[in-house]
Design a protein around this motif. Structure first.
Motif, PDB file in Angstrom:
ATOM      1  N   SER A 219      20.194   4.174 -18.706  1.00  0.00           N
ATOM      2  CA  SER A 219      19.449   3.034 -18.177  1.00  0.00           C
ATOM      3  C   SER A 219      19.502   3.009 -16.654  1.00  0.00           C
ATOM      4  O   SER A 219      18.511   2.684 -15.997  1.00  0.00           O
ATOM      5  N   GLY A 220      20.641   3.362 -16.088  1.00  0.00           N
ATOM      6  CA  GLY A 220      20.747   3.461 -14.637  1.00  0.00           C
ATOM      7  C   GLY A 220      19.840   4.543 -14.073  1.00  0.00           C
ATOM      8  O   GLY A 220      19.206   4.364 -13.028  1.00  0.00           O
ATOM      9  N   ILE A 221      19.776   5.664 -14.781  1.00  0.00           N
ATOM     10  CA  ILE A 221      18.875   6.748 -14.375  1.00  0.00           C
ATOM     11  C   ILE A 221      17.421   6.287 -14.452  1.00  0.00           C
ATOM     12  O   ILE A 221      16.607   6.595 -13.571  1.00  0.00           O
ATOM     13  N   LEU A 222      17.098   5.531 -15.497  1.00  0.00           N
ATOM     14  CA  LEU A 222      15.735   5.005 -15.627  1.00  0.00           C
ATOM     15  C   LEU A 222      15.387   4.064 -14.479  1.00  0.00           C
ATOM     16  O   LEU A 222      14.258   4.097 -13.959  1.00  0.00           O
ATOM     17  N   ILE A 223      16.330   3.245 -14.066  1.00  0.00           N
ATOM     18  CA  ILE A 223      16.079   2.337 -12.942  1.00  0.00           C
ATOM     19  C   ILE A 223      15.813   3.137 -11.671  1.00  0.00           C
ATOM     20  O   ILE A 223      14.861   2.865 -10.937  1.00  0.00           O
ATOM     21  N   ALA A 224      16.638   4.145 -11.429  1.00  0.00           N
ATOM     22  CA  ALA A 224      16.445   4.990 -10.240  1.00  0.00           C
ATOM     23  C   ALA A 224      15.105   5.722 -10.301  1.00  0.00           C
ATOM     24  O   ALA A 224      14.388   5.826  -9.294  1.00  0.00           O
ATOM     25  N   LEU A 225      14.747   6.227 -11.487  1.00  0.00           N
ATOM     26  CA  LEU A 225      13.482   6.933 -11.656  1.00  0.00           C
ATOM     27  C   LEU A 225      12.305   5.999 -11.384  1.00  0.00           C
ATOM     28  O   LEU A 225      11.322   6.387 -10.750  1.00  0.00           O
ATOM     29  N   ARG A 226      12.415   4.760 -11.837  1.00  0.00           N
ATOM     30  CA  ARG A 226      11.332   3.793 -11.601  1.00  0.00           C
ATOM     31  C   ARG A 226      11.159   3.502 -10.110  1.00  0.00           C
ATOM     32  O   ARG A 226      10.041   3.351  -9.626  1.00  0.00           O
ATOM     33  N   ILE A 227      12.256   3.422  -9.375  1.00  0.00           N
ATOM     34  CA  ILE A 227      12.165   3.169  -7.935  1.00  0.00           C
ATOM     35  C   ILE A 227      11.486   4.348  -7.245  1.00  0.00           C
ATOM     36  O   ILE A 227      10.615   4.162  -6.382  1.00  0.00           O
ATOM     37  N   VAL A 228      11.845   5.567  -7.623  1.00  0.00           N
ATOM     38  CA  VAL A 228      11.215   6.753  -7.034  1.00  0.00           C
ATOM     39  C   VAL A 228       9.735   6.810  -7.405  1.00  0.00           C
ATOM     40  O   VAL A 228       8.884   7.111  -6.558  1.00  0.00           O
ATOM     41  N   GLU A 229       9.419   6.501  -8.660  1.00  0.00           N
ATOM     42  CA  GLU A 229       8.019   6.510  -9.082  1.00  0.00           C
ATOM     43  C   GLU A 229       7.205   5.493  -8.289  1.00  0.00           C
ATOM     44  O   GLU A 229       6.066   5.759  -7.899  1.00  0.00           O
ATOM     45  N   PHE A 230       7.779   4.316  -8.046  1.00  0.00           N
ATOM     46  CA  PHE A 230       7.079   3.312  -7.252  1.00  0.00           C
ATOM     47  C   PHE A 230       6.857   3.810  -5.830  1.00  0.00           C
ATOM     48  O   PHE A 230       5.783   3.603  -5.253  1.00  0.00           O
ATOM     49  N   ALA A 231       7.849   4.482  -5.265  1.00  0.00           N
ATOM     50  CA  ALA A 231       7.717   4.992  -3.900  1.00  0.00           C
ATOM     51  C   ALA A 231       6.653   6.076  -3.804  1.00  0.00           C
ATOM     52  O   ALA A 231       6.016   6.237  -2.761  1.00  0.00           O
ATOM     53  N   VAL A 232       6.433   6.817  -4.883  1.00  0.00           N
ATOM     54  CA  VAL A 232       5.449   7.901  -4.860  1.00  0.00           C
ATOM     55  C   VAL A 232       4.048   7.394  -5.192  1.00  0.00           C
ATOM     56  O   VAL A 232       3.080   7.726  -4.518  1.00  0.00           O
ATOM     57  N   TRP A 233       3.921   6.576  -6.247  1.00  0.00           N
ATOM     58  CA  TRP A 233       2.601   6.145  -6.700  1.00  0.00           C
ATOM     59  C   TRP A 233       2.178   4.779  -6.154  1.00  0.00           C
ATOM     60  O   TRP A 233       1.020   4.400  -6.270  1.00  0.00           O
ATOM     61  N   TYR A 234       3.082   3.991  -5.618  1.00  0.00           N
ATOM     62  CA  TYR A 234       2.806   2.641  -5.125  1.00  0.00           C
ATOM     63  C   TYR A 234       2.162   1.762  -6.188  1.00  0.00           C
ATOM     64  O   TYR A 234       1.218   1.033  -5.921  1.00  0.00           O
ATOM     65  N   ASP A 235       2.698   1.845  -7.382  1.00  0.00           N
ATOM     66  CA  ASP A 235       2.182   1.074  -8.504  1.00  0.00           C
ATOM     67  C   ASP A 235       3.257   0.079  -8.939  1.00  0.00           C
ATOM     68  O   ASP A 235       4.371   0.471  -9.304  1.00  0.00           O
ATOM     69  N   ILE A 236       2.935  -1.197  -8.932  1.00  0.00           N
ATOM     70  CA  ILE A 236       3.903  -2.242  -9.266  1.00  0.00           C
ATOM     71  C   ILE A 236       4.355  -2.140 -10.724  1.00  0.00           C
ATOM     72  O   ILE A 236       5.421  -2.614 -11.086  1.00  0.00           O
TER      73      ILE A 236
END
Length: 123
Positions: free
Chosen positions: A80-97
């Protein structure tokens, strides 16, 4: 078998609910990974592969939650911690809320697994 042994064998509803959330997270990650794979750029394609791999790992971790072992609970919390980190990186790359909103499920999983009824079952 006394009452304590019988209750230790019965999986709490919180753990079952966490399993359902983990399977749901797995489906979302795999589907999102395949749908986003058409994006241009090496970083985006790498993130898509990471989403698919994390989705497969979520299926494995959710299946492991059937056995009351502390390592299984910790594996779900770490994933779950990895998923949270992955979501933050995905937001930084795609700029999708939507990616930031995808952090709700992993946070909920961590919260439910740290409750006393779930912790006592995994010990």
């Amino acid at each position: 078998m006394n009452h304590n042994e019988a209750s230790a064998l019965k999986k709490p509803s919180a753990v079952t609910f966490v399993q359902v959330l983990m399977y749901f997270t797995a489906v979302i990650n795999v589907v999102n990974g395949f749908l986003s794979f058409g994006s241009t750029g090496l970083l985006k394609k790498t993130l898509c592969i990471a989403m698919i791999l994390v989705g497969c790992a979520a299926v494995y971790v959710a299946a492991r939650l059937n056995k009351p072992s502390e390592s299984n609970r910790r594996a779900a919390i770490v994933l779950s911690g990895i998923l949270i980190a992955l979501r933050i990186v995905e937001f930084a790359v795609w700029y999708d809320i939507g990616f930031l909103m995808g952090m709700i499920l992993p946070v909920f999983v961590i919260w439910r697994l740290n409750r006393s009824e779930a912790r006592s079952w995994f010990r």
